[in-house]
Design a protein around this motif. Structure first.
Motif, PDB file in Angstrom:
ATOM      1  N   LEU A 110      60.476  23.085  36.661  1.00 50.03           N
ATOM      2  CA  LEU A 110      60.130  22.343  37.868  1.00 50.03           C
ATOM      3  C   LEU A 110      58.742  21.723  37.745  1.00 50.03           C
ATOM      4  N   LEU A 111      57.779  22.513  37.310  1.00 42.92           N
ATOM      5  CA  LEU A 111      56.407  22.006  37.179  1.00 42.92           C
ATOM      6  C   LEU A 111      56.326  20.911  36.122  1.00 42.92           C
TER       7      LEU A 111
ATOM      8  N   ASN B 108      54.884  23.891  30.071  1.00 43.52           N
ATOM      9  CA  ASN B 108      55.338  25.170  30.636  1.00 43.52           C
ATOM     10  C   ASN B 108      56.614  25.702  29.990  1.00 43.52           C
ATOM     11  N   ARG B 109      57.281  24.870  29.205  1.00 45.02           N
ATOM     12  CA  ARG B 109      58.536  25.298  28.607  1.00 45.02           C
ATOM     13  C   ARG B 109      58.800  24.448  27.383  1.00 45.02           C
ATOM     14  N   SER B 110      59.774  24.832  26.589  1.00 47.35           N
ATOM     15  CA  SER B 110      60.174  24.026  25.433  1.00 47.35           C
ATOM     16  C   SER B 110      61.657  23.732  25.549  1.00 47.35           C
ATOM     17  N   LEU B 111      62.091  22.622  24.936  1.00 44.36           N
ATOM     18  CA  LEU B 111      63.495  22.281  24.962  1.00 44.36           C
ATOM     19  C   LEU B 111      64.288  23.251  24.093  1.00 44.36           C
TER      20      LEU B 111
ATOM     21  N   LEU C 188      56.902  13.170  36.667  1.00 44.25           N
ATOM     22  CA  LEU C 188      57.031  12.199  37.762  1.00 44.25           C
ATOM     23  C   LEU C 188      55.677  11.762  38.323  1.00 44.25           C
ATOM     24  N   GLY C 189      54.603  12.196  37.708  1.00 45.74           N
ATOM     25  CA  GLY C 189      53.290  11.679  38.088  1.00 45.74           C
ATOM     26  C   GLY C 189      52.482  12.539  39.027  1.00 45.74           C
ATOM     27  N   PHE C 190      52.960  13.733  39.355  1.00 47.80           N
ATOM     28  CA  PHE C 190      52.179  14.630  40.219  1.00 47.80           C
ATOM     29  C   PHE C 190      51.005  15.218  39.446  1.00 47.80           C
ATOM     30  N   ASP C 191      49.871  15.351  40.124  1.00 47.45           N
ATOM     31  CA  ASP C 191      48.707  16.060  39.595  1.00 47.45           C
ATOM     32  C   ASP C 191      48.711  17.444  40.236  1.00 47.45           C
ATOM     33  N   ILE C 192      49.146  18.432  39.488  1.00 47.72           N
ATOM     34  CA  ILE C 192      49.403  19.755  40.057  1.00 47.72           C
ATOM     35  C   ILE C 192      48.262  20.700  39.697  1.00 47.72           C
ATOM     36  N   ASP C 193      47.545  21.178  40.708  1.00 49.46           N
ATOM     37  CA  ASP C 193      46.430  22.089  40.430  1.00 49.46           C
ATOM     38  C   ASP C 193      46.933  23.529  40.300  1.00 49.46           C
ATOM     39  N   LYS C 194      46.029  24.431  39.928  1.00 52.44           N
ATOM     40  CA  LYS C 194      46.416  25.815  39.653  1.00 52.44           C
ATOM     41  C   LYS C 194      46.951  26.527  40.883  1.00 52.44           C
ATOM     42  N   GLU C 195      46.431  26.174  42.047  1.00 57.33           N
ATOM     43  CA  GLU C 195      46.909  26.817  43.271  1.00 57.33           C
ATOM     44  C   GLU C 195      48.382  26.518  43.516  1.00 57.33           C
ATOM     45  N   ILE C 196      48.762  25.266  43.309  1.00 62.16           N
ATOM     46  CA  ILE C 196      50.168  24.888  43.481  1.00 62.16           C
ATOM     47  C   ILE C 196      51.019  25.538  42.398  1.00 62.16           C
ATOM     48  N   GLN C 197      50.516  25.591  41.179  1.00 65.06           N
ATOM     49  CA  GLN C 197      51.273  26.191  40.085  1.00 65.06           C
ATOM     50  C   GLN C 197      51.603  27.652  40.350  1.00 65.06           C
TER      51      GLN C 197
ATOM     52  N   ALA D 208      52.214  28.905  43.323  1.00 65.34           N
ATOM     53  CA  ALA D 208      53.007  29.030  44.548  1.00 65.34           C
ATOM     54  C   ALA D 208      54.470  29.319  44.211  1.00 65.34           C
ATOM     55  N   SER D 209      55.261  29.613  45.235  1.00 65.21           N
ATOM     56  CA  SER D 209      56.693  29.835  45.042  1.00 65.21           C
ATOM     57  C   SER D 209      57.400  28.503  44.815  1.00 65.21           C
ATOM     58  N   VAL D 210      58.615  28.560  44.299  1.00 59.02           N
ATOM     59  CA  VAL D 210      59.392  27.338  44.068  1.00 59.02           C
ATOM     60  C   VAL D 210      59.572  26.570  45.377  1.00 59.02           C
ATOM     61  N   GLU D 211      59.875  27.286  46.442  1.00 58.84           N
ATOM     62  CA  GLU D 211      60.059  26.636  47.744  1.00 58.84           C
ATOM     63  C   GLU D 211      58.782  25.933  48.199  1.00 58.84           C
ATOM     64  N   GLU D 212      57.635  26.588  47.998  1.00 62.15           N
ATOM     65  CA  GLU D 212      56.355  25.994  48.391  1.00 62.15           C
ATOM     66  C   GLU D 212      56.012  24.783  47.522  1.00 62.15           C
ATOM     67  N   ILE D 213      56.352  24.856  46.235  1.00 60.61           N
ATOM     68  CA  ILE D 213      56.090  23.732  45.341  1.00 60.61           C
ATOM     69  C   ILE D 213      56.915  22.518  45.753  1.00 60.61           C
ATOM     70  N   ILE D 214      58.172  22.745  46.098  1.00 61.23           N
ATOM     71  CA  ILE D 214      59.031  21.640  46.541  1.00 61.23           C
ATOM     72  C   ILE D 214      58.478  21.018  47.819  1.00 61.23           C
ATOM     73  N   GLU D 215      58.067  21.829  48.760  1.00 59.47           N
ATOM     74  CA  GLU D 215      57.529  21.312  50.012  1.00 59.47           C
ATOM     75  C   GLU D 215      56.238  20.535  49.757  1.00 59.47           C
ATOM     76  N   TRP D 216      55.399  21.034  48.875  1.00 58.73           N
ATOM     77  CA  TRP D 216      54.177  20.308  48.501  1.00 58.73           C
ATOM     78  C   TRP D 216      54.528  18.954  47.876  1.00 58.73           C
ATOM     79  N   GLY D 217      55.585  18.953  47.054  1.00 62.85           N
ATOM     80  CA  GLY D 217      56.026  17.716  46.432  1.00 62.85           C
ATOM     81  C   GLY D 217      56.462  16.677  47.452  1.00 62.85           C
ATOM     82  N   VAL D 218      57.182  17.134  48.469  1.00 66.27           N
ATOM     83  CA  VAL D 218      57.614  16.222  49.538  1.00 66.27           C
ATOM     84  C   VAL D 218      56.403  15.613  50.236  1.00 66.27           C
ATOM     85  N   GLN D 219      55.422  16.433  50.522  1.00 66.39           N
ATOM     86  CA  GLN D 219      54.242  15.967  51.257  1.00 66.39           C
ATOM     87  C   GLN D 219      53.368  15.030  50.431  1.00 66.39           C
TER      88      GLN D 219
END
Length: 296
Positions: free
Chosen positions: A245-246, A293-296, A252-261, A263-274
């Motif tokens: 997700l991160l 955060n992951r590899s293929l 998609l161009g989001f600048d995600i800080d450590k606090e958001i990283q 957070a819970s998945v639900e909170e991250i999605i809501e932050w994304g909407v906002q």
């Protein structure tokens, strides 16, 4: 008019990183405008489908906290709608039977040139059905990329709306479904830019108001190939959704800080909407992602 968007995967396999980008982009665009986000399973091609994929796709969306509005629509249950429209066009002469094979079309330059248009063929068992192109679209406006052009030969082509094997064509089904569901904007991958011209043509032939379009960058693998089920892209993890997700949100161009990283998945999605803005999307239509955060 209230916003209605949709995510419309085909059940040829589980969702992969490229699918997640399309799902997130369409979800954020809809929810940032207080709109509805619908899910439609585009199960038009049984030979290419994976058993159980439809249910797995829905489970993945739920695991990533992407909750859809209303009932899930399945194209396999809508054949009657597609056939009724084809019958109207056949009766009016807007559509016709075509016996040309792919080999013949390739030999004539790669585009269909109207060979069967005026033959009045009736041998239904060995024919595809084509639509007379009366409203060719040579360019359209994309919400991120501006004016995009369609090759003239492609725009002018009488295209197939029902295949020789009896399966309904994607372009026909997707437009009829989008009209019936009241979709106001289509957000999807840039690999579908070229079919957009044909789909806008269909809106005009149906006297319907075309939707707006937003095409998201395609994620490529290290070899430069599109991440897809055909190219054996790895399924995203339902049991540990946050890393993918991160990465997808960074893509998609989001600048995600450590606090958001953290957070819970639900909170991250809501932050994304906002915090979603179309302007944050990369201008490129193809990108090889860097997976932090992951590899293929």
């Amino acid at each position: 008019m209230s916003y209605i968007g949709r995510f419309a995967p085909s059940p040829s396999g589980p969702l992969h990183f490229g699918s997640l980008i399309a799902a997130l982009g369409s979800y954020f665009q809809a929810k940032s405008q207080q709109g509805q986000w619908l899910v439609r399973i585009e199960d038009l091609d049984p030979p290419r489908e994976m058993p159980g994929a439809s249910s797995l796709i829905l489970e993945t969306l739920e695991a990533y906290q992407l909750h859809w509005d209303g009932e899930v629509v399945y194209q396999s249950q809508r054949h009657e709608l597609y056939q009724e429209q084809i019958n109207r066009w056949l009766q009016s002469g807007q559509a016709y039977y075509c016996q040309c094979t792919r080999k013949q079309i390739k030999a004539s330059g790669g585009f269909y040139t109207g060979t069967c248009r005026d033959l009045a063929l009736q041998n239904h068992q060995q024919c595809a059905i084509r639509l007379r192109m009366t409203h060719p679209i040579y360019q359209f406006e994309d919400q991120r990329h501006g004016t995009l052009s369609i090759p003239t030969a492609l725009a002018d082509e009488d295209f197939i709306i029902k295949r020789r094997d009896g399966l309904f064509a994607y372009n026909l089904a997707v437009v009829l479904d989008d009209i019936e569901q009241g979709i106001t904007e289509v957000v999807r991958g840039a690999d579908l830019i070229e079919p957009t011209g044909r789909q806008i043509s269909l809106y005009q032939m149906l006297d319907a108001e075309p939707v707006s379009y937003l095409h998201l960058p395609l994620a490529l693998d290290e070899s430069g190939h599109k991440l897809s089920k055909q190219n054996h892209a790895k399924a995203i993890d339902n049991s540990n959704p946050k890393p993918a997700l991160l990465d997808a949100m960074s893509f998609l161009g989001f600048d995600i800080d450590k606090e958001i990283q953290s957070a819970s998945v639900e909170e991250i999605i809501e932050w994304g909407v906002q915090n979603w803005r179309v302007e944050q999307l990369p201008k490129a239509t193809e990108i090889t992602p860097i997976f932090s955060n992951r590899s293929l």
